[in-house]
Design an enzyme around this catalytic site. Structure first.
Site, PDB file in Angstrom:
ATOM      1  N   GLY A   1       0.826  -1.220   0.000  1.00 62.27           N
ATOM      2  CA  GLY A   1       0.000   0.000   0.000  1.00 62.27           C
ATOM      3  C   GLY A   1       0.845   1.248   0.000  1.00 62.27           C
ATOM      4  O   GLY A   1       2.079   1.208   0.114  1.00 62.27           O
TER       5      GLY A   1
ATOM      6  N   ARG B   1       3.691   6.233   1.850  1.00 58.07           N
ATOM      7  CA  ARG B   1       4.086   7.653   1.943  1.00 58.07           C
ATOM      8  C   ARG B   1       3.429   8.453   0.830  1.00 58.07           C
ATOM      9  O   ARG B   1       3.991   9.440   0.363  1.00 58.07           O
ATOM     10  CB  ARG B   1       5.598   7.773   1.840  1.00 58.07           C
TER      11      ARG B   1
ATOM     12  N   LYS C   1       3.323  12.092  -3.449  1.00 55.51           N
ATOM     13  CA  LYS C   1       4.290  11.100  -2.954  1.00 55.51           C
ATOM     14  C   LYS C   1       5.278  11.813  -2.040  1.00 55.51           C
ATOM     15  O   LYS C   1       5.862  12.822  -2.435  1.00 55.51           O
ATOM     16  CB  LYS C   1       5.005  10.467  -4.152  1.00 55.51           C
TER      17      LYS C   1
ATOM     18  N   ASP D   1       9.345   6.207   7.112  1.00 55.88           N
ATOM     19  CA  ASP D   1       9.113   7.525   7.705  1.00 55.88           C
ATOM     20  C   ASP D   1       8.075   8.344   6.940  1.00 55.88           C
ATOM     21  O   ASP D   1       7.761   9.470   7.332  1.00 55.88           O
ATOM     22  CB  ASP D   1      10.436   8.300   7.822  1.00 55.88           C
TER      23      ASP D   1
ATOM     24  N   ARG E   1       2.215  13.439  -8.584  1.00 53.36           N
ATOM     25  CA  ARG E   1       2.305  12.504  -9.702  1.00 53.36           C
ATOM     26  C   ARG E   1       0.954  12.383 -10.388  1.00 53.36           C
ATOM     27  O   ARG E   1      -0.080  12.327  -9.735  1.00 53.36           O
ATOM     28  CB  ARG E   1       2.772  11.144  -9.179  1.00 53.36           C
TER      29      ARG E   1
ATOM     30  N   ARG F   1      -2.397  -1.388  -9.858  1.00 47.13           N
ATOM     31  CA  ARG F   1      -1.225  -2.207 -10.174  1.00 47.13           C
ATOM     32  C   ARG F   1      -1.619  -3.674 -10.182  1.00 47.13           C
ATOM     33  O   ARG F   1      -2.691  -4.035  -9.680  1.00 47.13           O
ATOM     34  CB  ARG F   1      -0.157  -2.029  -9.078  1.00 47.13           C
TER      35      ARG F   1
ATOM     36  N   ASP G   1       3.932  -4.816  -7.513  1.00 51.63           N
ATOM     37  CA  ASP G   1       3.309  -3.574  -7.042  1.00 51.63           C
ATOM     38  C   ASP G   1       3.815  -2.370  -7.841  1.00 51.63           C
ATOM     39  O   ASP G   1       3.304  -1.266  -7.661  1.00 51.63           O
ATOM     40  CB  ASP G   1       3.568  -3.356  -5.540  1.00 51.63           C
ATOM     41  N   ASN G   2       4.779  -2.578  -8.706  1.00 50.53           N
ATOM     42  CA  ASN G   2       5.279  -1.489  -9.539  1.00 50.53           C
ATOM     43  C   ASN G   2       4.950  -1.721 -11.009  1.00 50.53           C
ATOM     44  O   ASN G   2       5.616  -1.174 -11.890  1.00 50.53           O
ATOM     45  CB  ASN G   2       6.798  -1.340  -9.365  1.00 50.53           C
TER      46      ASN G   2
HETATM   47  P1  AMP Z   1       8.760   1.274  -3.736  1.00 48.50           P
HETATM   48  O1  AMP Z   1      10.059   0.571  -3.568  1.00 48.50           O
HETATM   49  O2  AMP Z   1       8.886   2.768  -3.823  1.00 48.50           O
HETATM   50  O3  AMP Z   1       7.928   0.717  -4.827  1.00 48.50           O
HETATM   51  O4  AMP Z   1       7.958   1.045  -2.385  1.00 48.50           O
HETATM   52  C1  AMP Z   1       7.568  -0.223  -1.879  1.00 48.50           C
HETATM   53  C2  AMP Z   1       6.676  -0.062  -0.677  1.00 48.50           C
HETATM   54  O5  AMP Z   1       7.355   0.606   0.375  1.00 48.50           O
HETATM   55  C3  AMP Z   1       5.422   0.749  -0.923  1.00 48.50           C
HETATM   56  O6  AMP Z   1       4.408   0.175  -0.137  1.00 48.50           O
HETATM   57  C4  AMP Z   1       5.811   2.118  -0.438  1.00 48.50           C
HETATM   58  O7  AMP Z   1       4.692   2.898  -0.088  1.00 48.50           O
HETATM   59  C5  AMP Z   1       6.657   1.791   0.773  1.00 48.50           C
HETATM   60  N1  AMP Z   1       7.640   2.841   1.102  1.00 48.50           N
HETATM   61  C6  AMP Z   1       8.787   3.140   0.441  1.00 48.50           C
HETATM   62  N2  AMP Z   1       9.449   4.151   1.065  1.00 48.50           N
HETATM   63  C7  AMP Z   1       8.712   4.495   2.148  1.00 48.50           C
HETATM   64  C8  AMP Z   1       8.859   5.461   3.201  1.00 48.50           C
HETATM   65  N3  AMP Z   1       9.923   6.264   3.269  1.00 48.50           N
HETATM   66  N4  AMP Z   1       7.880   5.522   4.123  1.00 48.50           N
HETATM   67  C9  AMP Z   1       6.819   4.705   4.095  1.00 48.50           C
HETATM   68  N5  AMP Z   1       6.620   3.774   3.143  1.00 48.50           N
HETATM   69  C10 AMP Z   1       7.546   3.662   2.177  1.00 48.50           C
HETATM   70 MG    MG Z   2       6.205   1.235  -5.695  1.00 49.87          MG
END
Ligand code: AMP
Ligand code: MG
Length: 493
Positions: free
Chosen positions: A92, A95, A115, A127, A178, A185, A254-255
């Site tokens: 989910g 952030r 984002k 965070d 964005r 997804r 998820d991407n």
């Molecule tokens: P991503 O690698 O950007 O596709 O993120 C994978 C998952 O990690 C997703 O659920 C993001 O929302 C979560 N995520 C990545 N960075 C953070 C962050 N700094 N704080 C909270 N959730 C994060």
């Molecule tokens: Mg992602």
């Protein structure tokens, strides 16, 4: 505390209306001192918003998450996902927030999403923040991809928050706005299918058919047709990536979007020297998401999508599995068709002929063996069409091997009896001079992080006209200097 701002977008949020169970209503964490760093005026206009008005403090407050625009229904979207092959049932938006959807001036429905806007119920250990560098990186590379004609989410704005973000060092924080056809997804389907409410995945499928693949609704089996459309847009997208040397870097389920847009520019990068085993991501030890693996991984992800849709394909499980398998097995052929067509265009060939496959394979083997810069090679080739192969030959340590290939290629070109001037021009329309080269991106982001936006703005201006060679911009077309060393990229930045 957030305060009301005057109407900015005419929101119409179908996701929130139709897909209860797939989000949590949530608010952004206000930024202490928002400051607009980058604004995409062209995209603002496309969204029906006056770009100048977006620069006023009350609008920048919206772009920072400090004020909710009227009509917004901010939610954190729920999704699951296979990350490097392992299933996480609950990821989910940790952030990010979906503010709502708008219908743009072309009648296309677009998500407006923040984002880096603070922790949400999906934040787990994170965070909730994002740093200036990575958010500008997403802006830059996304706009570069868009200008290359590749489907992608886009950046409307990046706002510095005035907050600090703790990564390896303390960094300035930012929020990215964005814009996407949607943020649904493969992982959204995985979450819906395994959440305990069997009706949810049907509702989600109906939502995306209406939104992204409306012609599927006319088919005998709309859900199978939906799957077929997603297989096709992903085959096309990954072929587009491969043709420009783009490595997504984190092709977790998820991407991967259902719309066929590129999403999530975390650890992505463009390849310099042609090598299918190229990996930039610091955590991709096994090379799962290497350049040359991308088609195979897309297919793997699509198999995960198919699993969530089986009950929709057919009540009989054997028949459902057989139907899914048949569509999934069409992926390699679809990919090959898009890729071959793109490669023919890169080589100046109007129609496919027998033997083109070998011509392409032999070229790629040659580029790999001599570690030739992929982008420079194809761009230089249009001069070779016109009889001047000097710049192309100069890219090879042993040009004689190229000469042998070029003779075959020229014979093949001549068989089409076309005007070489027109061929060279057409090639220059598909082979970019400028791509977001790693050393240039890093240089721009380092300056921006230190407070100087000028290199970012210059590079952006170059990347939004990737096919127009302009005098004075030579350094933007050159590969990284040797001293740049091995490039590493990072997730979750
Ligand atoms: P991503 O690698 O950007 O596709 O993120 C994978 C998952 O990690 C997703 O659920 C993001 O929302 C979560 N995520 C990545 N960075 C953070 C962050 N700094 N704080 C909270 N959730 C994060
Ligand atoms: Mg992602």
């Amino acid at each position: 505390m957030t305060v009301a701002a005057p109407p900015l977008f005419a929101f119409d949020s179908s996701y929130v209306r139709e897909l209860g169970g797939l989000y949590e209503p949530w608010q952004a964490v206000p930024a202490p001192a928002p400051r607009l760093l980058a604004l995409n005026e062209e995209l603002a206009t496309e969204l029906g918003v006056d770009p100048n008005a977006l620069r006023s403090p009350d609008r920048v407050a919206v772009l920072a998450g400090n004020a909710m625009p009227e009509g917004a229904s901010p939610v954190a979207q729920a999704y699951a996902g296979h990350q490097f092959g392992a299933y996480s049932p609950r990821l989910g938006d940790g952030r990010a927030l979906l503010l709502g959807e708008v219908v743009d001036v072309h009648g296309r429905r677009r998500d407006i999403h923040l984002k880096g806007s603070g922790r949400t119920p999906f934040a787990r250990g994170g965070d909730g923040k994002a740093a200036v560098g990575p958010m500008l990186r997403e802006y830059l590379i996304g706009e570069g991809m868009h200008a290359l004609g590749i489907p992608t989410t886009r950046a409307l704005a990046v706002v510095a928050t005035g907050d600090t973000v703790a990564r390896e060092t303390l960094l300035p924080g930012a929020v990215l706005t964005r814009v996407a056809a949607s943020h649904v997804r493969v992982g959204t389907f995985e979450y819906a299918a395994r959440g305990g409410d069997p009706a949810l995945v049907w509702r989600l499928a109906d939502h995306v058919i209406a939104r992204h693949h409306p012609d599927a609704s006319e088919a005998d089996n709309p859900y199978l047709a939906l799957f077929e459309r997603v297989v096709d847009v992903q085959a096309s997208l990954v072929a587009d990536w491969m043709l420009v040397g783009f490595i997504h870097g984190v092709m977790n389920t998820d991407n991967m979007t259902i719309s066929g847009e590129t999403i999530d520019y975390g650890p992505c990068a463009f390849m310099d020297a042609f090598d299918p085993s190229t990996v930039f991501s610091s955590i991709d030890y096994a090379g799962r998401y290497a350049y040359g693996n991308q088609p195979q991984i897309a297919r793997w992800n699509l198999a995960r999508l198919a699993e969530t849709l089986l009950p929709l394909f057919d009540a009989d499980t054997d028949r459902a599995a057989a139907a899914a398998t048949e569509v999934l097995q069409s992926f390699p052929d679809r990919f090959q068709r898009y890729w071959s067509k793109g490669m023919q265009a890169k080589l100046g060939l109007a129609q496919g002929q027998e033997g083109d496959g070998a011509l392409i394979d032999d070229l790629l083997a040659l580029l790999r063996a001599q570690r030739v810069d992929y982008t420079s090679f194809f761009r230089a080739l249009s001069a070779a069409v016109l009889g001047d192969a000097t710049s192309t030959r100069a890219l090879f340590a042993e040009p004689s091997a190229f000469d042998g290939w070029a003779e075959r290629w020229r014979a093949r070109l001549s068989s089409e009896r076309v005007d070489f001037g027109a061929v060279a021009e057409a090639m220059n329309g598909v082979n970019p001079v400028y791509i977001p080269r790693n050393h240039l991106v890093e240089e721009a982001l380092a300056a921006a992080t230190a407070g100087d936006m000028a290199p970012f703005n210059r590079l952006l201006d170059v990347l939004v006209h990737p096919f127009d060679e302009r005098p004075g911009l030579e350094r933007y077309s050159e590969p990284a200097p040797l001293g740049f060393g091995e490039y590493r990229t990072f997730c979750g930045t």
